[in-house]
Enzyme design. Structure first.
Site, PDB file in Angstrom:
ATOM      1  N   LYS B  88      38.697  41.222  31.283  1.00  0.00           N
ATOM      2  CA  LYS B  88      40.099  41.353  31.085  1.00  0.00           C
ATOM      3  C   LYS B  88      40.908  40.290  30.495  1.00  0.00           C
ATOM      4  O   LYS B  88      41.813  40.291  29.952  1.00  0.00           O
ATOM      5  CB  LYS B  88      40.701  41.995  31.956  1.00  0.00           C
ATOM      6  CG  LYS B  88      40.443  43.367  32.604  1.00  0.00           C
ATOM      7  CD  LYS B  88      40.846  44.365  31.475  1.00  0.00           C
ATOM      8  CE  LYS B  88      40.952  45.893  31.617  1.00  0.00           C
ATOM      9  NZ  LYS B  88      41.228  46.601  30.375  1.00  0.00           N
ATOM     10  N   GLU B 110      51.357  45.919  33.026  1.00  0.00           N
ATOM     11  CA  GLU B 110      50.781  46.834  34.039  1.00  0.00           C
ATOM     12  C   GLU B 110      49.708  46.982  34.374  1.00  0.00           C
ATOM     13  O   GLU B 110      48.598  45.961  34.136  1.00  0.00           O
ATOM     14  CB  GLU B 110      51.165  47.639  32.687  1.00  0.00           C
ATOM     15  CG  GLU B 110      49.951  48.438  31.853  1.00  0.00           C
ATOM     16  CD  GLU B 110      49.311  47.754  30.776  1.00  0.00           C
ATOM     17  OE1 GLU B 110      50.719  46.317  29.904  1.00  0.00           O
ATOM     18  OE2 GLU B 110      48.249  46.994  30.541  1.00  0.00           O
ATOM     19  N   SER B 376      31.017  45.174  31.359  1.00  0.00           N
ATOM     20  CA  SER B 376      32.433  45.019  31.297  1.00  0.00           C
ATOM     21  C   SER B 376      32.445  43.603  32.551  1.00  0.00           C
ATOM     22  O   SER B 376      33.367  43.236  32.887  1.00  0.00           O
ATOM     23  CB  SER B 376      33.688  45.842  30.817  1.00  0.00           C
ATOM     24  OG  SER B 376      33.297  46.339  31.557  1.00  0.00           O
TER      25      SER B 376
HETATM   26  C1  LIG Z   1      35.615  46.445  34.553  1.00  0.00           C
HETATM   27  C2  LIG Z   1      36.466  47.043  33.325  1.00  0.00           C
HETATM   28  N1  LIG Z   1      35.747  47.544  32.351  1.00  0.00           N
HETATM   29  C3  LIG Z   1      35.996  48.758  31.674  1.00  0.00           C
HETATM   30  C4  LIG Z   1      37.832  48.689  32.089  1.00  0.00           C
HETATM   31  C5  LIG Z   1      38.491  49.919  30.889  1.00  0.00           C
HETATM   32  O1  LIG Z   1      39.237  49.483  30.259  1.00  0.00           O
HETATM   33  P1  LIG Z   1      39.233  48.501  28.794  1.00  0.00           P
HETATM   34  O2  LIG Z   1      38.388  49.837  27.588  1.00  0.00           O
HETATM   35  O3  LIG Z   1      40.059  48.479  28.499  1.00  0.00           O
HETATM   36  O4  LIG Z   1      37.963  48.305  28.830  1.00  0.00           O
HETATM   37  C6  LIG Z   1      38.561  48.314  32.886  1.00  0.00           C
HETATM   38  C7  LIG Z   1      40.392  48.364  33.221  1.00  0.00           C
HETATM   39  O5  LIG Z   1      40.054  48.234  34.120  1.00  0.00           O
HETATM   40  C8  LIG Z   1      37.540  47.200  33.913  1.00  0.00           C
HETATM   41  O6  LIG Z   1      38.621  46.922  34.613  1.00  0.00           O
END
Ligand SMILES: Cc1ncc(COP(=O)(O)O)c(C=O)c1O
Lengths: 257, 392
Positions: B88, B110, B376
């Site tokens: 993020k 948000e 992620s």
């Molecule tokens: C570790 C992690 N992966 C994925 C997401 C999902 O968001 P996005 O689909 O925008 O990557 C989040 C959202 O809070 C997250 O914290």
């Protein structure tokens, strides 16, 4: 001629438009509220179509939307309630709603239904002008619906002119940078904005909305435009009301005096 | 070609369906962002913060025990090692520099799980900007530690008390606040959602992920392109970032893992491509979970970060034209995949990420395929959920 255009032809000042949320406070209040608004002497009726995510609305209208949905209101239900309302109500009627429920209903079916029932115009706050011109203008015209755009203190002069060119009913002047909600008073800064737009000499009449709630704010708005729109303050009246007809009569009379 | 057109559409999806009150803000962004982010000055500042503050490039790590188990060569792109614990922050660093260049004084955002809120509060502290985070009242109760992190960083956390009191309502509230304070405020949206130009802008800031994958894979494998890239999708920013430079390379399969919650037909799911239909939410036309009357349905996922009723318009498009392969992963399977990675590789992943890991069990691939999974985020924020689930 469309009822909205006819109204503004005959009445050039102190036009009062009243917004309420369909299905609030009770599911079947829609037509009774419309009749009461007409009997009380307002000029335009704006029916709000409730939506789960009303991003331009403050707490009062958010709540009325939520409750209306819980009561079981939907576009289909609303159209069923409005069947034959033209036998009882003569005022111009405008539907105000966010795009998503309308798109699910189908834009063309929606427009057709509005025409059949005798609805005169639409206010779709999340339909921007570009998208309107590209996707929907022809449909609206085909079904005789006037479209109203919003402008705010941030809207540039060029854009106001463009909006004026593509509007055919009235322009909805949002009174300040804000979401909907009854506030008290109108500031000097707001008056400067009202005056600036007044002096642009637009072809469409202007109604000022957001934060209009009583005789004083209605008078001020009317001094700078063709009239005003009241929403949240009216919602607060019907919310508390034990006798809709009397309370609506009293409230609207107190505003237009 | 997968790219956004002038009006902000990816195929049928996207656009900017916003109230007129937000038009000047969105126009200001649209007119300026490309120009600003292509200046040398911006690039230098962005690159230097990504390197020294975020800790990029993040490693591309060959997960040998995981590879052995699944019979393919699996690399993990370690976004979990970014400062603040997830991808993020790539986006918030980009947007905060942009906000400064636009002369903004205040930041709003948000957040659902609080990861984007923390990443925003972090860059606001870094730049000395006033920061307000909108968070659903329910999420505030569920994600206490992240709420406190934001407060330690000096942000104000405002509960969204309307509607279902979760991420979509926090987003509504942030948009309302932007309408109320349009001149000095920049709204940092946390995913590839919202009105144009947000989806493309956020994807551009996240595209550093696939930019690095190409370079790192070249070094390790002598080729830029893996056979598959797998990422989880909430709004879709980590997926957009890890797919970005592969959108138009058809031989790279793009796998998106959505949250199936308690199961597709359980009524408690967030699998937007399966359960969603075309609609408009938060300013863009996309796939959306809704009733037949067009009211938005509250999703469910065990991971708060995937708990969103829509999906970024670019992903709706990838789905629509068949460029992306979408799988829906149930809560239980995601939790197991998280434990599995912890045991095999010594990495406790975020539960969002675990959805991407489980996708390995749901798709076909060949034995010598090179697979990149975008890791992620890390699981620190999810300890409570792991503990409650308990299956370890
Ligand atoms: C570790 C992690 N992966 C994925 C997401 C999902 O968001 P996005 O689909 O925008 O990557 C989040 C959202 O809070 C997250 O914290």
């Amino acid at each position: 001629m469309n009822r909205i255009n006819r109204l503004f032809q005959n009445k050039k000042e102190r036009v009062l438009s009243i917004y309420f949320t369909a299905g609030f406070p009770e599911l079947e209040d829609t037509v009774p509220i419309m009749e009461a608004i007409e009997a009380a002497g307002a000029d335009i009726i704006e029916i709000g179509v409730p939506y789960s995510d009303p991003i331009a609305d403050g707490p009062t209208i958010q709540d009325s939307n939520m409750i209306a949905l819980e009561n079981g209101m939907s576009l289909k239900k609303l159209f069923a309630q409005l069947e034959g309302f033209r036998n009882k109500v003569n005022l111009p009627v405008v539907l105000m709603g966010y795009l998503n429920p309308i798109i699910q209903f189908g834009m063309e079916d929606f427009c057709k239904k509005c025409q059949e029932l005798g609805i005169d115009g639409l206010i779709l706050p999340d339909l921007p002008m570009g998208q309107y011109l590209e996707e929907f203008k022809e449909l609206f015209e085909q079904y005789g619906l006037s479209n109203t755009f919003l402008i705010s203190p941030q809207t540039s002069e060029n854009r106001i002119r463009e909006i004026d060119q593509h509007s055919n009913g009235f322009i909805y002047m949002v009174s300040s940078h804000s979401i909907t909600g009854a506030k008290t008073g109108i500031s000097e800064e707001q008056k400067v904005y009202f005056k600036r737009v007044q002096e642009m000499d637009l072809k469409n009449p202007r109604l000022i909305g957001f934060g209009i709630s009583d005789a004083e704010t209605f008078n001020t708005a009317s001094a700078f435009g063709h009239g005003a729109i009241i929403g949240s303050a009216f919602i607060n009246i019907v919310k508390k009301s034990k006798d809709l007809r009397t309370d609506i009569q009293q409230y609207i009379q107190s505003v237009i005096q | 070609m997968i790219r956004v057109d002038e009006k902000g559409f990816y195929g049928k999806f996207g656009g900017a369906y916003i109230p007129e009150m937000l038009h000047p803000n969105i126009e200001e962004l649209r007119e300026n962002y490309e120009q600003i982010i292509s200046t040398e000055e911006f690039k230098t500042e962005f690159q230097s913060l990504l390197k020294d503050f975020v800790g990029r490039p993040t490693p591309l790590y060959l997960a040998s025990r995981l590879s052995e188990k699944y019979g393919a060569k699996i690399y993990l792109k370690r976004e979990d090692l970014c400062h603040t614990g997830a991808h993020k922050v790539n986006n918030t660093v980009g947007q905060i520099i942009l906000a400064k260049k636009l002369g903004k004084k205040r930041i709003i955002a948000e957040t659902g799980a609080g990861q984007h809120g923390v990443a925003t509060a972090t860059v606001c502290a870094l730049m000395g900007m006033d920061c307000t985070i909108y968070m659903g009242e329910l999420d505030i109760q569920r994600q206490r530690p992240n709420v406190e992190r934001m407060k330690i960083l000096g942000a104000k956390v405002v509960p969204a008390t309307s509607g279902s009191k979760t991420l979509k309502d926090a987003t509504n509230e942030a948009m309302r606040q932007w309408i109320n304070d349009p001149v000095d405020t920049h709204y940092i949206i946390g995913s590839v959602v919202g009105p144009h130009p947000y989806p493309e802008m956020v994807a551009r800031f996240q595209s550093v992920i696939s930019e690095e994958i190409k370079i790192q894979l070249q070094e390790k494998e002598g080729r830029e392109n893996p056979d598959l890239v797998i990422a989880c999708v909430g709004g879709g920013s980590n997926a957009a970032g890890s797919f970005y430079h592969y959108y138009n390379v058809p031989e790279v399969r793009l796998i998106a893992a959505e949250a199936a919650g308690l199961g597709i037909s359980s009524g408690k799911s967030a699998a937007t491509t399966i359960l969603g239909t075309m609609g408009i939410l938060h300013g863009s036309k996309t796939l959306l979970m809704q009733t037949e009357d067009g009211q938005v349905v509250e999703p469910h996922s065990i991971s708060a970060g995937l708990d969103y009723p829509g999906i970024g318009p670019v992903h709706a498009h990838l789905f629509d034209i068949g460029r992306g392969e979408f799988v829906a992963v149930e809560d239980e399977d995601a939790m197991k995949a998280g434990i599995e990675l912890s045991r095999l590789e010594g990495i406790i992943p975020a539960i969002e990420t675990s959805h991407a890991l489980h996708a390995l069990n749901m798709i076909e691939y060949k034995k010598d395929d090179i697979i990149v999974i975008n890791l992620s985020g890390r699981g620190d924020k999810d300890l409570d959920t792991y503990i409650k689930w308990g299956g370890y």
